[in-house]
Design an enzyme around this catalytic site. Structure first.
Site, PDB file in Angstrom:
ATOM      1  N   GLY A 185       0.833  -1.200   0.045  1.00 35.65           N
ATOM      2  CA  GLY A 185      -0.050   0.061  -0.032  1.00 35.65           C
ATOM      3  C   GLY A 185       0.792   1.141   0.005  1.00 35.65           C
ATOM      4  N   SER A 186       0.227   2.483  -0.329  1.00 35.49           N
ATOM      5  CA  SER A 186       0.972   3.744  -0.253  1.00 35.49           C
ATOM      6  C   SER A 186      -0.151   4.774   0.145  1.00 35.49           C
ATOM      7  CB  SER A 186       1.531   3.870  -1.591  1.00 35.49           C
ATOM      8  OG  SER A 186       0.530   4.017  -2.687  1.00 35.49           O
ATOM      9  N   VAL A 218       3.755   1.158   2.041  1.00 36.67           N
ATOM     10  CA  VAL A 218       3.938   0.115   3.330  1.00 36.67           C
ATOM     11  C   VAL A 218       4.416  -1.093   2.597  1.00 36.67           C
ATOM     12  CG1 VAL A 218       2.467  -1.004   5.043  1.00 36.67           C
ATOM     13  CG2 VAL A 218       2.032   1.412   4.441  1.00 36.67           C
ATOM     14  N   LYS A 238       6.114   0.998   7.440  1.00 33.67           N
ATOM     15  CA  LYS A 238       5.731   2.073   6.552  1.00 33.67           C
ATOM     16  C   LYS A 238       6.878   3.083   6.387  1.00 33.67           C
ATOM     17  CE  LYS A 238       2.598   6.230   7.103  1.00 33.67           C
ATOM     18  NZ  LYS A 238       1.496   6.858   7.829  1.00 33.67           N
ATOM     19  N   ASP A 276      -7.946  11.973   9.883  1.00 35.21           N
ATOM     20  CA  ASP A 276      -7.669  11.402   8.416  1.00 35.21           C
ATOM     21  C   ASP A 276      -8.825   9.933   8.537  1.00 35.21           C
ATOM     22  OD1 ASP A 276      -7.252  11.465   5.789  1.00 35.21           O
ATOM     23  OD2 ASP A 276      -5.373  10.657   6.037  1.00 35.21           O
TER      24      ASP A 276
END
Length: 643
Positions: free
Chosen positions: A319-320, A326, A341, A446
């Site tokens: 993931g990013s 990540v 991360k 977030d």
């Protein structure tokens, strides 16, 4: 091997897999007895054989599995007593479920040895005898289900020691005596069910008892008093009885008092000692959760992370985000895989994000928060600054993947209704903790599906605190620590007041949570193309409730109905509107479950709408959200069990 069509006897040869750590044979058609060789798998941490046709006794050899944390043998045909060896496993910390069997005998006093257990379910068996006082020693217990047995005697006073208890169900037993008033002091108790017993006396009126919708006491005809909403008769006055006792006071009564008073004092002293011991245990737990030292954050080297990820190869990229990428990796000092991360330090605010995330996750501990294991602040092989955070790896990736990912791996196993509800509760619990129960309140800033991670049991974890803000307990606004950089969140989830220059707030997180809930159950992103001009996901759902429920519900939740009945969307909506008699099945809305599950869906959508209203002061608080979602789940599971 869960959820297949395996048949035949339980294989005794499984005992040869001595290094096996997880064994899940649930939801098959296995029969016969559980082989005693199961005790040879001494490395087991999770064992699930629920929903089969197994009979016979529970082998005491399971007591050899000293690392067992999760044990589920529910919904079989097991008989005999509960082995003391199972209840003597101090490692059992997550879950012990023996429900829906034919177990007999009493609940052994050894249950008090389960000091780390979080959820205990022995419901729907044929257990008898008194509930042991030692149950009060299960200090980590949050969920206790004992309904549908033949327990007798009084409700143990020691249950008041279960300070973390959230759900308590003792219904459908033969319990007598009064309801202990001490239970009203349990701070986190959300739901209590004592219905269909033979309890007597006055109903407490404080704590969970102050909300009639959170308790069930039906079938106890000798109760009285309580809050007016319970509509119970008033308790008879004791004035006349007290006068008689005063007049008739004699030497024999004095002797009785001479015996009783010291006993009462002794009990009070013992309770005080228990409370002090409990606080000391809590204190030790807090002190053992040592936060990362922010002055010396380098806990692991760049070389170790480089080797763990194969040189940060794309093969290990999982993931990013705006501040980094990540990777999945294997570190020698960690037992299992980890998520690493790596921050993009060229991005504005990345260093501040690193400090914020270290600071936030270094001071908080909650079962639904992603656990920060260690971090790295160093120099890479090209002599550039390097910063990374190392988390526990969650095997099912993010909620975003499950809701919207096009990959066949996710498309073939969509989240069902109950899974989504459980995830909503997990995230709400995490937000309630960081908002209201932390020593220093935290605003996430977030919240979105990609920041909600799922483990192999589909338990949700709130992650990515790169924009989080810490609010110190001070009246001076200039003293508040902040790590906010750039945009306060992600488009679609940012509350409207942030766009007008509003400061980060709990209410802002609540708005994002509301949008998340609406997205989970509608299947639509808040940035979907249909939401143009003045139409928003909030208004899309609000305007459709309650009559157009099917049009706003994720079709995958309704897919089983569509496939079984070949009905059109319009026909399905008509069935909802005429309130067809229904019940839940397999977590999705079943063919005969539309009307009852419809109420749960509407309630969930209403929570999402109430959280995402435009005015911050009119939004729900996360503590109330958690209570409401637990009630919705109780109603849903109530239909599933008793409907």
């Amino acid at each position: 091997m869960r959820d297949n069509l395996f048949t035949g006897l339980f294989p005794s040869s499984l005992g040869k897999l001595s290094k096996l750590q997880l064994l899940d044979l649930g939801e098959n058609r296995l029969s016969g007895q559980i082989a005693s060789s199961i005790g040879n798998i001494t490395q087991l941490s999770k064992l699930s054989i629920s929903r089969n046709n197994l009979d016979g006794i529970i082998p005491g050899s399971i007591g050899n599995c000293k690392f067992l944390q999760y044990l589920d043998m529910s919904r079989n045909k097991l008989n005999g007593s509960i082995p003391k060896e199972v209840l003597s496993l101090p490692s059992l910390s997550l879950y012990l479920n023996l429900s829906h069997n034919s177990l007999t005998g009493s609940l052994p006093e050894d249950v008090g040895k389960l000091t780390n257990i979080n959820k205990l379910d022995v419901s729907e068996n044929m257990l008898s005898g008194e509930i042991p006082e030692t149950i009060g020693s299960c200090s980590s217990l949050e969920y206790l289900y004992m309904q549908g047995n033949a327990f007798r005697g009084s409700i143990p006073l020691s249950m008041a020691s279960l300070k973390g208890l959230q759900v308590l169900d003792l219904s459908q037993n033969n319990l007598t005596g009064e309801i202990p008033k001490e239970l009203q002091s349990l701070p986190f108790l959300l739901y209590l069910n004592f219905s269909f017993n033979d309890l007597v006396g006055e109903i407490p009126a404080e704590g969970v008892f102050s909300n009639a919708s959170r308790i069930s006491l039906m079938g106890n005809n000798k109760l009285c008093g309580g809050v007016p909403e319970l509509h119970q008769p008033k308790c008879p006055t004791k004035a006349m009885e007290n006068d008689c006792n005063f007049i008739c006071f004699d030497a024999s009564n004095a002797i009785k008092l001479a015996i009783i008073i010291p006993c009462v004092i002794l009990c009070v002293l013992l309770m005080l000692v228990s409370v002090l011991a409990y606080r000391r245990r809590v204190s030790k737990k807090k002190s053992s959760a040592v936060p990362i030292d922010m002055d010396h954050p380098a806990q692991v080297s760049y070389k170790e992370l480089y080797d763990a990820t194969g040189g940060f190869s794309d093969h290990n990229l999982i993931g990013s985000g705006s501040f980094g990428s990540v990777y999945k990796g294997l570190l020698n000092q960690m037992e299992g895989p980890v998520a690493i991360k790596v921050l993009k330090l060229g991005t504005k605010g990345a260093s501040e994000s690193f400090m914020a995330e270290c600071k936030v996750l270094g001071i908080v501990r909650h079962r639904n928060l992603a656990k920060l294991l260690t971090c790295c602040s160093s120099i890479d092989y090209k002599q550039n600054e390097f910063k990374a955070l190392v988390y526990e790896f969650k095997g099912k990736r993010s909620l975003e993947k499950w809701l919207h990912h096009a990959s066949i791996n996710y498309k073939s196993r969509k989240l069902n209704f109950l899974q989504r509800l459980n995830i909503a509760i997990d995230v709400a619990s995490a937000l309630h903790y960081i908002h209201d129960l932390c020593e220093i309140p935290i605003i996430h800033c977030d919240l979105k599906p990609s920041n909600v991670l799922l483990d192999v049991d589909m338990v949700a974890y709130l992650s990515d605190f790169g924009l989080a803000k810490l609010f110190l307990k001070t009246n001076d606004a200039s003293q508040n620590e902040t790590s906010l950089v750039g945009i306060l969140g992600t488009v679609g989830y940012v509350p409207p007041e942030y766009g007008l220059g509003g400061i980060p707030s709990k209410e802002g997180d609540v708005y994002s949570y509301g949008i998340l809930v609406l997205e989970m159950f509608s299947g639509k992103r808040p940035t979907d193309k249909i939401f143009e001009n003045h139409l928003t996901l909030h208004n899309f759902v609000k305007d459709a409730l309650p009559r157009k429920l099917v049009q706003i519900t994720d079709p995958t939740i309704l897919s089983s109905v569509m496939e079984e009945t070949s009905t059109t969307n319009a026909e399905m909506n008509e069935q909802v509107e005429i309130h067809a008699e229904t019940e839940s099945s397999n977590g999705n809305l079943s063919r005969t479950g539309i009307a009852k599950d419809k109420d749960c869906l509407i309630s969930l959508f209403k929570v999402g709408v109430a959280c995402s209203v435009e005015s911050p002061k009119n939004r729900m608080r996360m503590g109330d959200v958690v209570k409401e979602l637990h009630l919705i789940r109780s109603n849903l599971l109530g239909v599933r069990i008793f409907g």
